[in-house]
Design an enzyme around this catalytic site. Sequence first.
Site, PDB file in Angstrom:
ATOM      1  N   GLN A   1       0.822  -1.211   0.000  1.00 31.08           N
ATOM      2  CA  GLN A   1       0.000   0.000   0.000  1.00 31.08           C
ATOM      3  C   GLN A   1       0.853   1.256   0.000  1.00 31.08           C
ATOM      4  OE1 GLN A   1      -3.514  -0.010  -0.377  1.00 31.08           O
ATOM      5  NE2 GLN A   1      -2.782  -2.047  -0.953  1.00 31.08           N
TER       6      GLN A   1
ATOM      7  N   HIS B   1       1.618   3.139  -3.336  1.00 30.63           N
ATOM      8  CA  HIS B   1       0.638   3.970  -4.034  1.00 30.63           C
ATOM      9  C   HIS B   1       1.043   5.433  -4.068  1.00 30.63           C
ATOM     10  CE1 HIS B   1      -2.803   1.488  -5.112  1.00 30.63           C
ATOM     11  NE2 HIS B   1      -2.669   0.821  -3.992  1.00 30.63           N
TER      12      HIS B   1
ATOM     13  N   GLU C   1      -9.281   1.757   5.740  1.00 26.33           N
ATOM     14  CA  GLU C   1      -9.796   1.412   4.412  1.00 26.33           C
ATOM     15  C   GLU C   1      -9.654  -0.091   4.186  1.00 26.33           C
ATOM     16  OE1 GLU C   1      -8.860   2.614  -0.251  1.00 26.33           O
ATOM     17  OE2 GLU C   1      -7.328   2.901   1.298  1.00 26.33           O
ATOM     18  N   HIS C   2      -8.464  -0.620   4.405  1.00 27.55           N
ATOM     19  CA  HIS C   2      -8.186  -2.058   4.308  1.00 27.55           C
ATOM     20  C   HIS C   2      -7.670  -2.541   5.654  1.00 27.55           C
ATOM     21  CE1 HIS C   2      -7.054  -0.185   0.349  1.00 27.55           C
ATOM     22  NE2 HIS C   2      -7.835  -1.139  -0.122  1.00 27.55           N
TER      23      HIS C   2
ATOM     24  N   ASP D   1      -7.638  -5.739  -4.235  1.00 23.84           N
ATOM     25  CA  ASP D   1      -7.439  -4.676  -5.217  1.00 23.84           C
ATOM     26  C   ASP D   1      -7.786  -5.126  -6.627  1.00 23.84           C
ATOM     27  OD1 ASP D   1      -6.627  -2.777  -3.413  1.00 23.84           O
ATOM     28  OD2 ASP D   1      -4.486  -3.120  -3.693  1.00 23.84           O
TER      29      ASP D   1
ATOM     30  N   HIS E   1     -52.654  19.579   7.614  1.00 27.16           N
ATOM     31  CA  HIS E   1     -52.341  18.173   7.382  1.00 27.16           C
ATOM     32  C   HIS E   1     -53.544  17.307   7.726  1.00 27.16           C
ATOM     33  CE1 HIS E   1     -48.223  19.471   6.993  1.00 27.16           C
ATOM     34  NE2 HIS E   1     -47.768  18.228   6.876  1.00 27.16           N
TER      35      HIS E   1
END
Length: 440
Positions: free
Chosen positions: A262, A265, A332-333, A366, A425
């Site tokens: 990761q 990235h 996230e992961h 992924d 109403h």
Amino acid sequence: MISRIDLRGDALPEGGALRDLLPRAEFDVEAALEKVRPICEDVHHRGTAALIEYARKFDGVELTQVRVPAQALTAALEQLDPAVRAALEESIRRARIVHRNQRRTEHTTQVVPGGTVTEKWVPVERVGLYAPGGRSVYPSSVVMNVVPAQEAGVESIALASPPQREFGGLPHPTILAACALLGVDEVYAAGGAQAVAMFAYGTDECAPANMVTGPGNIWVAAAKRYFTGKIGIDTEAGPTEIAVLADSTADPVHVAADLISQAEHDPMAAAVLVTDSAELADAVEEELEPQVAATKHVEDRIKPALAGKQSAIVLVDDLEAGLKVVDAYGAEHLEIQTADAAAWAARVRNAGAVFVGPWAPVSLGDYCAGSNHVLPTGGCACHSSGLSVQSFLRGIHIVDYTRDALAEVTHHVVTLAEAEDLPAHGAALKARFGWKVPNQ
């Protein structure tokens, strides 16, 4: 190469106090918002001309049109490496298996005799999908965006990806080939905030969309925030994150490799190991050095990511404390590399996706697990989900009551309307019964 945070010995704080102790990338969308505002409004007023100007300014390319010609899509697929094509086809096949099973079905509930409420699920009419094109090329993001939209039944799908100088101003050919494989023929060479603005406002080439999804840089995230309320968005995606909850049974070679996977990235990517084993922490640190040295993107991405404030090895007293930490972090992961990993994974409350045991690394998700990799970042997993078929569906309630069923409940409606000082109403029901309230 990577810092340590020692949370052993003392009781862990609760809520925000614990989150504040954990590493996190600085990602100031609000500051970026002011910079993307004029870009978005320029696209609103000048359309394609503005997009062409920003392609020249930001991407260094000269465009005569933003929409990618159909023949470029066909050519990209024809020239695609057969091995890459086979891998993409398998990724698409597995993603379809998972996402097809997510589709909700219409359901009717009989509330009372003669009174029903039906919930039907309707796809958004048109979506704009974004595939990043900065440091890397992401055909996998094309798959992860397009498949759930198609399985939801979205009829009109357009995709944008930044123009690339080395490919004559077109998006990367692998992006184009992935679009061709998926049957997406409306593709635009546009990136950043200007691409989001194109989908939000529309141009002479591109009709406006109801929704924009897909990961991107901070400018894409800021543009999504700018248009929230005008269009639907999936999430304001920040830098990617991996957290690993591990004990002494974990293989340090695997853990180090997954943290690096990761970190490659982006220099802002987060890599976090949470463990109750100081021995594992030492072994992982030792493994990072040779593994980093043996790969690519070392100086510009991996080393700054691992050394940044967003990455750390977090030491805890036991796995119960570790679970509390990863839930506070909301990765996230999240990988679980412990004894009885499935049991610990079942107790996780906050994560975009959970990867169980040594044979389910994040890299599988992924590309080819069948799951979606467009996931919440920055701790947003405590309240948000990853991209799915549901992201592209709207639930609509259909209320169907007979005269008798309405009569049976009118006095309750009138009572509640008057309690809220909204007599009209109640009058809307009285009018149906000659201004007399039934059942009183």
